[in-house]
Scaffold this motif. Sequence first.
Motif, PDB file in Angstrom:
ATOM      1  N   THR A 103       0.793  -1.353   0.106  1.00 51.89           N
ATOM      2  CA  THR A 103      -0.018   0.099  -0.142  1.00 51.89           C
ATOM      3  C   THR A 103       0.623   1.106  -0.031  1.00 51.89           C
ATOM      4  N   ALA A 104       0.297   2.475  -0.460  1.00 55.03           N
ATOM      5  CA  ALA A 104       0.952   3.659  -0.385  1.00 55.03           C
ATOM      6  C   ALA A 104       0.439   4.494   1.182  1.00 55.03           C
ATOM      7  N   HIS A 105      -0.363   3.845   1.771  1.00 51.77           N
ATOM      8  CA  HIS A 105      -0.894   4.376   3.042  1.00 51.77           C
ATOM      9  C   HIS A 105       0.290   4.225   4.054  1.00 51.77           C
ATOM     10  N   ARG A 106       0.034   5.346   5.056  1.00 55.50           N
ATOM     11  CA  ARG A 106       1.231   5.367   6.019  1.00 55.50           C
ATOM     12  C   ARG A 106       1.115   5.172   7.519  1.00 55.50           C
ATOM     13  N   SER A 107      -0.378   5.114   7.711  1.00 57.97           N
ATOM     14  CA  SER A 107      -0.604   4.868   9.175  1.00 57.97           C
ATOM     15  C   SER A 107      -1.949   4.217   9.255  1.00 57.97           C
ATOM     16  N   TYR A 108      -2.752   3.944   8.371  1.00 48.09           N
ATOM     17  CA  TYR A 108      -4.135   3.181   8.371  1.00 48.09           C
ATOM     18  C   TYR A 108      -3.875   1.953   9.156  1.00 48.09           C
ATOM     19  N   TYR A 109      -3.114   1.062   8.202  1.00 47.48           N
ATOM     20  CA  TYR A 109      -2.847  -0.429   8.795  1.00 47.48           C
ATOM     21  C   TYR A 109      -2.201  -0.680   9.934  1.00 47.48           C
ATOM     22  N   GLU A 110      -1.243   0.179  10.357  1.00 49.07           N
ATOM     23  CA  GLU A 110      -0.524  -0.063  11.566  1.00 49.07           C
ATOM     24  C   GLU A 110      -1.502  -0.081  12.939  1.00 49.07           C
ATOM     25  N   ARG A 111      -2.715   0.705  12.775  1.00 46.17           N
ATOM     26  CA  ARG A 111      -3.655   0.649  13.633  1.00 46.17           C
ATOM     27  C   ARG A 111      -4.420  -0.716  14.158  1.00 46.17           C
ATOM     28  N   TYR A 112      -4.123  -1.639  12.994  1.00 50.07           N
ATOM     29  CA  TYR A 112      -4.696  -3.026  13.175  1.00 50.07           C
ATOM     30  C   TYR A 112      -3.704  -4.089  13.311  1.00 50.07           C
ATOM     31  N   TYR A 116       5.399  -2.164   9.325  1.00 57.35           N
ATOM     32  CA  TYR A 116       6.113  -2.154   8.091  1.00 57.35           C
ATOM     33  C   TYR A 116       7.370  -3.095   7.956  1.00 57.35           C
ATOM     34  N   ILE A 117       7.622  -3.704   6.633  1.00 54.71           N
ATOM     35  CA  ILE A 117       8.902  -4.457   6.764  1.00 54.71           C
ATOM     36  C   ILE A 117       9.702  -4.193   5.560  1.00 54.71           C
ATOM     37  N   GLY A 118       9.225  -3.015   4.538  1.00 53.50           N
ATOM     38  CA  GLY A 118      10.143  -2.683   3.436  1.00 53.50           C
ATOM     39  C   GLY A 118       9.134  -2.149   2.456  1.00 53.50           C
ATOM     40  N   GLN A 119      10.068  -1.992   1.396  1.00 49.76           N
ATOM     41  CA  GLN A 119       9.670  -1.504  -0.194  1.00 49.76           C
ATOM     42  C   GLN A 119       9.449  -2.745  -0.919  1.00 49.76           C
ATOM     43  N   GLY A 120       8.438  -2.671  -1.950  1.00 51.34           N
ATOM     44  CA  GLY A 120       8.255  -3.647  -3.050  1.00 51.34           C
ATOM     45  C   GLY A 120       8.116  -3.139  -4.159  1.00 51.34           C
ATOM     46  N   TYR A 121       8.260  -3.475  -5.163  1.00 50.29           N
ATOM     47  CA  TYR A 121       8.443  -2.831  -6.562  1.00 50.29           C
ATOM     48  C   TYR A 121       7.256  -3.837  -7.584  1.00 50.29           C
ATOM     49  N   HIS A 122       6.516  -2.578  -8.352  1.00 44.50           N
ATOM     50  CA  HIS A 122       5.467  -3.101  -9.164  1.00 44.50           C
ATOM     51  C   HIS A 122       6.014  -3.445 -10.510  1.00 44.50           C
ATOM     52  N   PRO A 123       5.539  -4.278 -11.438  1.00 46.48           N
ATOM     53  CA  PRO A 123       5.850  -4.306 -13.003  1.00 46.48           C
ATOM     54  C   PRO A 123       5.693  -2.969 -13.684  1.00 46.48           C
ATOM     55  N   TRP A 124       4.821  -2.023 -13.459  1.00 50.37           N
ATOM     56  CA  TRP A 124       4.455  -1.040 -13.862  1.00 50.37           C
ATOM     57  C   TRP A 124       5.209   0.325 -13.602  1.00 50.37           C
ATOM     58  N   ASP A 127       6.475   1.714  -6.689  1.00 49.16           N
ATOM     59  CA  ASP A 127       6.966   0.771  -5.266  1.00 49.16           C
ATOM     60  C   ASP A 127       5.864   1.218  -4.416  1.00 49.16           C
ATOM     61  N   SER A 128       5.618   0.124  -3.610  1.00 46.44           N
ATOM     62  CA  SER A 128       4.951   0.028  -2.475  1.00 46.44           C
ATOM     63  C   SER A 128       5.380  -0.259  -0.958  1.00 46.44           C
ATOM     64  N   ARG A 129       4.689   0.295   0.067  1.00 43.57           N
ATOM     65  CA  ARG A 129       5.098  -0.163   1.268  1.00 43.57           C
ATOM     66  C   ARG A 129       4.735  -1.447   1.719  1.00 43.57           C
ATOM     67  N   ILE A 130       5.430  -2.281   2.209  1.00 44.90           N
ATOM     68  CA  ILE A 130       4.962  -3.518   2.441  1.00 44.90           C
ATOM     69  C   ILE A 130       4.950  -3.747   4.007  1.00 44.90           C
ATOM     70  N   TYR A 131       3.686  -4.507   4.220  1.00 44.29           N
ATOM     71  CA  TYR A 131       3.182  -4.714   5.623  1.00 44.29           C
ATOM     72  C   TYR A 131       3.170  -6.091   5.995  1.00 44.29           C
ATOM     73  N   GLU A 132       3.398  -6.492   7.350  1.00 45.48           N
ATOM     74  CA  GLU A 132       3.213  -7.800   7.694  1.00 45.48           C
ATOM     75  C   GLU A 132       2.147  -7.895   8.973  1.00 45.48           C
ATOM     76  N   LEU A 133       1.531  -8.755   9.086  1.00 44.92           N
ATOM     77  CA  LEU A 133       0.594  -8.891  10.226  1.00 44.92           C
ATOM     78  C   LEU A 133       0.730 -10.400  10.872  1.00 44.92           C
ATOM     79  N   ASN A 134       1.049 -10.749  12.181  1.00 51.72           N
ATOM     80  CA  ASN A 134       1.014 -12.029  12.478  1.00 51.72           C
ATOM     81  C   ASN A 134      -0.211 -12.225  12.745  1.00 51.72           C
ATOM     82  N   THR A 135      -0.873 -13.686  12.548  1.00 50.58           N
ATOM     83  CA  THR A 135      -2.067 -13.923  12.597  1.00 50.58           C
ATOM     84  C   THR A 135      -2.377 -14.956  13.477  1.00 50.58           C
ATOM     85  N   LEU A 136      -1.362 -15.320  14.192  1.00 50.37           N
ATOM     86  CA  LEU A 136      -1.178 -16.235  15.393  1.00 50.37           C
ATOM     87  C   LEU A 136      -1.879 -15.745  16.411  1.00 50.37           C
TER      88      LEU A 136
END
Length: 136
Positions: A103-112, A116-124, A127-136
């Motif tokens: 996502t390009a969002h910077r604060s929305y998903y952190e609430r849940y 943030y774990i780094g940047q990723g790159y799209h074929p077009w 780039d986007s911010r990559i986030y991770e959520l532990n589901t355990l």
Amino acid sequence: MGYCLFQRSWSAVRPEMYRDAVTHNLEAPGALPQWFLLFKEDQVIGCVGLIPNDFISRMDLYPWLCALFVDEDERNQGYGKLLIDCVAEATKKAGFDKLYLSTAHRSYYERYGFKYIGQGYHPWGEDSRIYELNTL
């Protein structure tokens, strides 16, 4: 059909893309992909997907939350969190302990609980911010 909401939400995407994705999901044999619709009475007001890759360079990470959307008139009522929780639960049930998001969002998903774990790159070329959520 629910894919109309996906298409309205991301009008830059070819109309066939979401229709094709959602239609074929109905017959998919595995845990992925999954598409979720949120109804209020008889209207679809939100949607979200759980997919193997979100058109991003980090193909070693999966599954991905994608296409989270809540109609503007229905926002700020907890529906986004409800959809995120639904996907997190489906991720866990499918046997995955992590859920990813680009996502390009910077604060929305952190609430849940997303981190943030780094940047990723799209074929077009974007780039986007990559986030991770532990589901355990």
